[in-house]
Motif scaffolding. Structure first.
Motif, PDB file in Angstrom:
ATOM      1  N   UNK A 215      -9.334  -2.675  -5.240  1.00  0.00           N
ATOM      2  CA  UNK A 215      -9.727  -1.346  -4.767  1.00  0.00           C
ATOM      3  C   UNK A 215      -9.050  -0.999  -3.447  1.00  0.00           C
ATOM      4  N   UNK A 216      -8.952  -1.979  -2.537  1.00  0.00           N
ATOM      5  CA  UNK A 216      -8.228  -1.733  -1.282  1.00  0.00           C
ATOM      6  C   UNK A 216      -6.750  -1.486  -1.530  1.00  0.00           C
ATOM      7  N   UNK A 217      -6.161  -2.210  -2.488  1.00  0.00           N
ATOM      8  CA  UNK A 217      -4.771  -1.971  -2.871  1.00  0.00           C
ATOM      9  C   UNK A 217      -4.598  -0.542  -3.369  1.00  0.00           C
ATOM     10  N   UNK A 218      -5.529  -0.077  -4.204  1.00  0.00           N
ATOM     11  CA  UNK A 218      -5.436   1.282  -4.716  1.00  0.00           C
ATOM     12  C   UNK A 218      -5.447   2.318  -3.608  1.00  0.00           C
ATOM     13  N   UNK A 219      -6.319   2.128  -2.625  1.00  0.00           N
ATOM     14  CA  UNK A 219      -6.344   3.058  -1.491  1.00  0.00           C
ATOM     15  C   UNK A 219      -5.044   2.984  -0.708  1.00  0.00           C
ATOM     16  N   UNK A 220      -4.487   1.766  -0.570  1.00  0.00           N
ATOM     17  CA  UNK A 220      -3.204   1.603   0.107  1.00  0.00           C
ATOM     18  C   UNK A 220      -2.109   2.354  -0.638  1.00  0.00           C
ATOM     19  N   UNK A 221      -2.188   2.394  -1.968  1.00  0.00           N
ATOM     20  CA  UNK A 221      -1.159   3.020  -2.794  1.00  0.00           C
ATOM     21  C   UNK A 221      -1.297   4.539  -2.873  1.00  0.00           C
ATOM     22  N   UNK A 222      -2.405   5.082  -2.385  1.00  0.00           N
ATOM     23  CA  UNK A 222      -2.702   6.501  -2.589  1.00  0.00           C
ATOM     24  C   UNK A 222      -1.601   7.461  -2.115  1.00  0.00           C
ATOM     25  N   UNK A 223      -0.920   7.219  -0.979  1.00  0.00           N
ATOM     26  CA  UNK A 223       0.099   8.180  -0.532  1.00  0.00           C
ATOM     27  C   UNK A 223       1.405   8.130  -1.326  1.00  0.00           C
ATOM     28  N   UNK A 224       1.611   7.088  -2.143  1.00  0.00           N
ATOM     29  CA  UNK A 224       2.887   6.890  -2.822  1.00  0.00           C
ATOM     30  C   UNK A 224       2.839   7.449  -4.246  1.00  0.00           C
ATOM     31  N   UNK A 225       4.006   7.552  -4.854  1.00  0.00           N
ATOM     32  CA  UNK A 225       4.018   7.949  -6.262  1.00  0.00           C
ATOM     33  C   UNK A 225       3.484   6.797  -7.119  1.00  0.00           C
ATOM     34  N   UNK A 226       3.229   7.087  -8.393  1.00  0.00           N
ATOM     35  CA  UNK A 226       2.564   6.109  -9.243  1.00  0.00           C
ATOM     36  C   UNK A 226       3.393   4.852  -9.483  1.00  0.00           C
TER      37      UNK A 226
ATOM     38  N   UNK B  74       4.851   3.096  -7.324  1.00  0.00           N
ATOM     39  CA  UNK B  74       4.601   2.089  -6.290  1.00  0.00           C
ATOM     40  C   UNK B  74       3.532   1.105  -6.744  1.00  0.00           C
ATOM     41  N   UNK B  75       2.437   1.607  -7.310  1.00  0.00           N
ATOM     42  CA  UNK B  75       1.365   0.716  -7.727  1.00  0.00           C
ATOM     43  C   UNK B  75       1.834  -0.233  -8.824  1.00  0.00           C
ATOM     44  N   UNK B  76       2.627   0.263  -9.750  1.00  0.00           N
ATOM     45  CA  UNK B  76       3.162  -0.604 -10.801  1.00  0.00           C
ATOM     46  C   UNK B  76       4.015  -1.717 -10.210  1.00  0.00           C
ATOM     47  N   UNK B  77       4.873  -1.372  -9.244  1.00  0.00           N
ATOM     48  CA  UNK B  77       5.707  -2.380  -8.595  1.00  0.00           C
ATOM     49  C   UNK B  77       4.887  -3.384  -7.825  1.00  0.00           C
ATOM     50  N   UNK B  78       3.848  -2.906  -7.128  1.00  0.00           N
ATOM     51  CA  UNK B  78       2.989  -3.811  -6.370  1.00  0.00           C
ATOM     52  C   UNK B  78       2.256  -4.781  -7.295  1.00  0.00           C
ATOM     53  N   UNK B  79       1.759  -4.274  -8.413  1.00  0.00           N
ATOM     54  CA  UNK B  79       1.039  -5.139  -9.351  1.00  0.00           C
ATOM     55  C   UNK B  79       1.949  -6.236  -9.908  1.00  0.00           C
ATOM     56  N   UNK B  80       3.218  -5.914 -10.136  1.00  0.00           N
ATOM     57  CA  UNK B  80       4.168  -6.919 -10.623  1.00  0.00           C
ATOM     58  C   UNK B  80       4.364  -8.034  -9.594  1.00  0.00           C
ATOM     59  N   UNK B  81       4.496  -7.658  -8.334  1.00  0.00           N
ATOM     60  CA  UNK B  81       4.684  -8.657  -7.274  1.00  0.00           C
ATOM     61  C   UNK B  81       3.451  -9.536  -7.147  1.00  0.00           C
ATOM     62  N   UNK B  82       2.289  -8.924  -7.146  1.00  0.00           N
ATOM     63  CA  UNK B  82       1.050  -9.669  -6.938  1.00  0.00           C
ATOM     64  C   UNK B  82       0.748 -10.614  -8.092  1.00  0.00           C
TER      65      UNK B  82
END
Length: 375
Positions: free
Chosen positions: A203-214, A216-224
């Motif tokens: 949930x904190x990651x999602x809030x962190x991703x809020x200003x970026x395009x969608x 970004x979250x996909x890329x972050x999830x791959x790294x994590x």
């Protein structure tokens, strides 16, 4: 800063708290007095001339390094001077909540070298030996953190997202919780979690991703996903989060409220503001009390069940005013595996909270349910 005159007693106003050197310089420049001010963990070793020149009657200096000459003058004028405590990995008088960078400093040397891990080790030692000085320092610290958190969240609509620490990176559940945090943050709400791993981190990651395009979250999830959990290596788990932060700096803010009581669970690096406590009871009650816009409960185990009914109790009695919304996610989980929902429904029947609770099947339904319950 708006000081009182020296004749007025201190009434506890935040307006007289000085929490940074910039604030100290502003007050001394604009008001020419420190009388009745509370100076909190500010290094004043280079402000001796100012301290010697100004009225410090009825001031309180909490953990402020200063020269012996300045400290003696302050005490002689009627100020209370609480000196810094040497040898600690934390500041019991701190004026601000933590940042991930602060708690994870020295991560390159391994998690054990970080202030977070060293503070947990100190907690374990002092809790075991029963030293009253240690318990006093813990209490001072937690009160200072609560004060800082109140200042941080003043005027904000805070929504809590609760859920289990076992939710692993790389799973659909984790990705769903991240999308939930992102959507809530994009509506202008401040997302608050327990600040740990699993659903809280997502949930904190999602809030962190809020200003970026969608993307970004996909890329972050791959790294994590390369470090799915904080075991066996907190170091690798945390480094993956900081890799995401380095790739997409300046993410959206959110709040995490973890505890050293569960020190084997590290805080997550996606909450911009971490209010970490020693006392889990203080942390639990404070987290839920600050969720003024409601709470979303994702599937979890004993800790999440406890949070549901910790939140339900003031809603039942109205002890915090109007009931706040409660949205439980995953009908199967909350009606069959851990049947908290039937009990919550029974408690709510014919009370003001009855119109403020909801059960949804899918995480994607939670934002709309929350919006409906908030009116």
């Amino acid at each position: 800063m708006h000081p009182t005159t020296p004749a007025q007693p201190f009434d506890g106003s935040h307006d007289r708290e000085i929490e940074s050197l910039a604030e100290f310089d502003e007050v001394t420049r604009d008001h020419g007095t420190l009388s009745h001010f509370r100076v909190q963990s500010v290094d004043l070793t280079d402000r001796t001339d100012v301290l010697l020149a100004l009225d410090t009657s009825a001031a309180v200096f909490l953990g402020c390094p200063m020269t012996p000459e300045a400290a003696a003058k302050a005490r002689a004028s009627g100020a209370l001077v609480f000196p810094p405590v040497p040898g600690l990995s934390f500041d019991p008088y701190r004026g601000f909540v933590y940042s991930p960078e602060e708690l994870f400093a020295s991560l390159d040397e391994g998690y054990e070298a970080t202030p977070d891990a060293r503070t947990y080790a100190w907690f374990q030692r002092t809790k075991a030996d029963g030293d009253i000085f240690g318990s006093m320092l813990r209490s001072l610290h937690d009160d200072a953190v609560s004060d800082a958190l109140d200042e941080l969240l003043a005027g904000q609509d805070v929504v809590g997202v609760m859920g289990g620490h076992a939710m692993a990176r790389g799973t659909q559940e984790y990705a769903g919780a991240a999308r939930l945090g992102r959507e809530l943050a994009r509506t202008g709400l401040t997302v608050a979690t327990g600040g740990g791993p699993g659903a809280m981190e997502a949930a904190n990651l999602g809030a962190y991703a809020a200003p970026f395009d969608d993307g970004m979250l996909a890329g972050a999830l791959d790294i994590l996903a390369k470090a799915p959990g904080f075991t066996p290596s907190v170091t690798d788990w945390a480094k993956a989060a900081f890799e995401v932060r380095a790739g997409w700096p300046d993410g959206g803010p959110s709040v995490g409220i973890p505890t050293w009581f569960y020190g084997h669970e590290p805080p997550n690096a996606f909450a911009a503001h971490l209010a970490k406590y020693f006392s889990n009871a203080t942390r639990e009650d404070g987290l839920l009390a600050r969720c003024t816009a409601g709470v979303v409960f994702l599937p979890g185990a004993a800790g999440t069940v406890q949070e549901i009914f910790d939140n339900a109790t003031p809603n039942y009695y109205g002890s915090r005013g109007e009931p706040t919304p409660m949205v439980l996610v995953d009908r199967e989980h909350w009606t069959r595996r851990l049947p908290a929902w039937p009990l919550l429904q029974s408690l709510a029947r014919e009370r003001a909270m009855e119109s403020r609770i909801a059960l949804v099947d899918r995480i994607e339904e939670a934002p709309e349910a929350l919006k409906r319950l908030r009116g």
